[in-house]
Design a protein around this motif. Structure first.
Motif, PDB file in Angstrom:
ATOM      1  N   VAL A 169      -1.322 -11.229 -43.939  1.00 55.06           N
ATOM      2  CA  VAL A 169      -2.187 -10.089 -44.250  1.00 55.06           C
ATOM      3  C   VAL A 169      -1.522  -8.773 -43.849  1.00 55.06           C
ATOM      4  CG1 VAL A 169      -4.271 -11.457 -43.971  1.00 55.06           C
ATOM      5  CG2 VAL A 169      -3.364 -10.254 -41.981  1.00 55.06           C
ATOM      6  N   THR A 170      -2.007  -7.680 -44.481  1.00 55.18           N
ATOM      7  CA  THR A 170      -2.774  -7.656 -45.692  1.00 55.18           C
ATOM      8  C   THR A 170      -1.810  -7.524 -46.863  1.00 55.18           C
ATOM      9  OG1 THR A 170      -3.080  -5.228 -45.685  1.00 55.18           O
ATOM     10  CG2 THR A 170      -4.759  -6.553 -44.574  1.00 55.18           C
ATOM     11  N   PHE A 200      -8.189  -3.934 -34.849  1.00 58.18           N
ATOM     12  CA  PHE A 200      -7.685  -2.769 -35.583  1.00 58.18           C
ATOM     13  C   PHE A 200      -8.248  -2.712 -37.010  1.00 58.18           C
ATOM     14  CE2 PHE A 200      -3.902  -0.651 -37.761  1.00 58.18           C
ATOM     15  CZ  PHE A 200      -4.221   0.614 -37.311  1.00 58.18           C
ATOM     16  N   ASP A 243       1.473 -11.115 -39.654  1.00 55.57           N
ATOM     17  CA  ASP A 243       0.358 -10.472 -38.934  1.00 55.57           C
ATOM     18  C   ASP A 243      -0.978 -11.217 -38.971  1.00 55.57           C
ATOM     19  OD1 ASP A 243       2.371  -8.655 -38.684  1.00 55.57           O
ATOM     20  OD2 ASP A 243       1.390  -7.013 -39.733  1.00 55.57           O
ATOM     21  N   GLU A 261       2.008  -7.077 -35.759  1.00 53.33           N
ATOM     22  CA  GLU A 261       2.071  -5.606 -35.732  1.00 53.33           C
ATOM     23  C   GLU A 261       1.565  -5.165 -34.369  1.00 53.33           C
ATOM     24  OE1 GLU A 261       0.169  -3.528 -38.972  1.00 53.33           O
ATOM     25  OE2 GLU A 261       0.427  -1.583 -37.986  1.00 53.33           O
ATOM     26  N   TYR A 283      -8.302  -6.636 -47.509  1.00 55.92           N
ATOM     27  CA  TYR A 283      -9.702  -6.222 -47.343  1.00 55.92           C
ATOM     28  C   TYR A 283     -10.274  -5.795 -48.696  1.00 55.92           C
ATOM     29  CZ  TYR A 283      -8.307  -5.938 -42.409  1.00 55.92           C
ATOM     30  OH  TYR A 283      -7.833  -6.227 -41.160  1.00 55.92           O
ATOM     31  N   VAL A 285      -0.420  -4.054 -47.785  1.00 51.54           N
ATOM     32  CA  VAL A 285       0.131  -3.213 -46.707  1.00 51.54           C
ATOM     33  C   VAL A 285       1.347  -3.928 -46.094  1.00 51.54           C
ATOM     34  CG1 VAL A 285      -0.382  -1.891 -44.615  1.00 51.54           C
ATOM     35  CG2 VAL A 285      -2.111  -2.104 -46.378  1.00 51.54           C
ATOM     36  N   CYS A 286       1.147  -4.719 -45.044  1.00 48.39           N
ATOM     37  CA  CYS A 286       2.324  -5.277 -44.344  1.00 48.39           C
ATOM     38  C   CYS A 286       3.045  -6.342 -45.155  1.00 48.39           C
ATOM     39  CB  CYS A 286       1.893  -5.824 -42.990  1.00 48.39           C
ATOM     40  SG  CYS A 286       1.410  -4.491 -41.876  1.00 48.39           S
ATOM     41  N   PHE A 288      -6.513  -8.136 -36.892  1.00 48.56           N
ATOM     42  CA  PHE A 288      -6.818  -7.948 -38.320  1.00 48.56           C
ATOM     43  C   PHE A 288      -7.908  -8.884 -38.821  1.00 48.56           C
ATOM     44  CE2 PHE A 288      -2.445  -6.353 -37.965  1.00 48.56           C
ATOM     45  CZ  PHE A 288      -2.696  -5.046 -38.362  1.00 48.56           C
ATOM     46  N   LEU A 305     -10.460   0.415 -38.622  1.00 51.70           N
ATOM     47  CA  LEU A 305     -10.090   1.200 -39.802  1.00 51.70           C
ATOM     48  C   LEU A 305     -11.201   1.236 -40.848  1.00 51.70           C
ATOM     49  CD1 LEU A 305      -6.390  -0.008 -40.245  1.00 51.70           C
ATOM     50  CD2 LEU A 305      -7.139   2.237 -39.449  1.00 51.70           C
ATOM     51  N   LYS A 321       4.768  -1.280 -40.660  1.00 52.62           N
ATOM     52  CA  LYS A 321       4.124  -2.174 -41.622  1.00 52.62           C
ATOM     53  C   LYS A 321       5.144  -3.198 -42.113  1.00 52.62           C
ATOM     54  CE  LYS A 321       0.350   0.186 -41.165  1.00 52.62           C
ATOM     55  NZ  LYS A 321      -0.604  -0.316 -40.148  1.00 52.62           N
TER      56      LYS A 321
END
Ligand code: TIU
Length: 243
Positions: A170-171, A48, A37, A85, A200, A174-175, A42, A52, A145
Motif C-alpha cells: 500500500v498504497t 498516519f 509499507d 515508511e 484508500y 503513492v508508495c 496505514f 491524513l 514514498k
C-alpha cells in the motif's frame, strides 16, 4: 525432472500470464517479493493513514493475498523485501514539505493512540502482525514514498542477484507506484499484483494499474495472485536446482 517437461522448459520461456502481455521469468533465479509499507500506520485506526483523513478499513482486504504470497516465497526460499515508511525520532530525515502536508490533524511525529505517527520503533510503525518479517528477510526503512530514495535497497537487490520484482502493498498510487517507477528506471522488471495492492481511493488504484501497463508496459506488468502463483510454480519446477 521428467524428460518431456525438461524439453518444455528448454523450448518455452516460463512466464506469468499478465497484462499488457506475459511477464517472462528469468532462467536462473532472480525473482524477489517486495511488500510495500504493510504497517499499522496505514492499515489501522489511529495511524498516519487516518491522520491524513482516510478510511483505513479498505486496505485490510489485501492482507490474506499478501500473506499467501509471502508464504509461497518463504516456502520456496526466494528473497523477500519488506519496506516501512518511517522517520527518525528527531525528524531530521523529514523535510518540512512532508511534515506540514495534510489536513491539520495529527502530523508526522505527533503522539497518537499507536505512539508517535510514522516514527521508527513506535508501535504504529511496525508491520502488521500477520505479515511480520522473519529473520533473513530484508526490512527497508524508507523516509520517502519511493523505496529507493535514501535506502540501501538497490545494493541489496544487486547482492541478492534480483532482476525481477513481484510487488505488493500500500498504497497503490503513492508508495507502490513511486517505488515501481524508481525500480523500472533502475532496470528491474516489475509486476504489480492486482489483488495484492490497495488504495484508500478505488479509482486511484484502477487508474494506477492502467498507467503501469499502458504503452506496452511503460512501468511494468500487472497480474492477479492466481496468475503469479501459477507462473511461479512452473518456473521453479524448471530451475536447474529442481532437476
Ligand atoms: N497517503 C498514502 O496514500 N500513502 C502514503 O502516505 N504512504 C504509502 O503509500 N505507503
Amino acid at each position: 525432472m521428467d524428460f518431456g517437461f525438461w524439453i518444455e522448459c528448454q523450448l518455452f520461456m516460463i512466464s506469468i500470464s499478465a497484462q499488457p502481455y506475459d511477464y517472462e521469468l528469468p532462467t536462473s533465479g532472480g525473482v524477489a517479493l517486495l511488500i510495500i509499507d504493510m504497517q499499522r500506520d496505514f492499515l489501522e485506526v489511529g495511524g498516519f493513514g487516518e491522520a491524513l483523513g482516510n478510511d483505513v478499513s479498505r486496505l485490510q482486504g489485501i492482507v490474506p493475498t499478501v500473506k499467501r504470497l509471502l508464504e509461497v516465497f518463504r516456502d520456496r526460499n526466494l528473497p523477500i523485501f519488506h519496506t516501512i515508511e518511517c522517520h527518525q525520532s528527531d525528524l531530521s530525515d523529514c523535510p518540512p514539505s512532508k511534515l506540514n502536508r495534510g489536513w491539520g490533524g495529527l502530523k508526522i511525529g505527533d503522539s497518537g493512540p499507536m505512539g508517535r505517527i510514522l516514527i521508527v520503533g513506535e508501535p504504529g510503525n511496525s508491520i502488521i502482525p500477520e505479515l511480520e518479517p522473519l529473520p533473513g528477510e530484508f526490512v527497508i526503512e524508507k523516509p520517502g514514498k519511493g523505496a529507493f530514495y535514501h535506502t540501501n535497497l538497490e545494493s541489496l537487490l544487486r547482492e541478492e542477484g534480483v532482476t525481477h520484482l513481484i510487488v505488493t502493498g500500500v498504497t497503490t498510487e503513492v508508495c507502490v507506484q513511486t517505488t515501481m517507477r524508481e525500480a523500472n528506471d533502475r532496470g528491474y522488471e516489475c509486476l504489480l499484483v492486482e489483488d495484492g495492492t490497495e488504495s484508500y481511493f478505488p479509482e486511484f488504484k484502477e487508474s494506477t494499474l492502467k498507467m503501469i501497463r499502458a504503452q506496452g508496459g511503460i512501468v511494468g506488468w500487472t497480474a492477479t495472485e492466481k496468475e503469479v502463483l501459477e507462473g511461479l510454480a512452473q518456473w521453479q519446477a524448471c530451475l536447474p536446482s529442481a532437476s
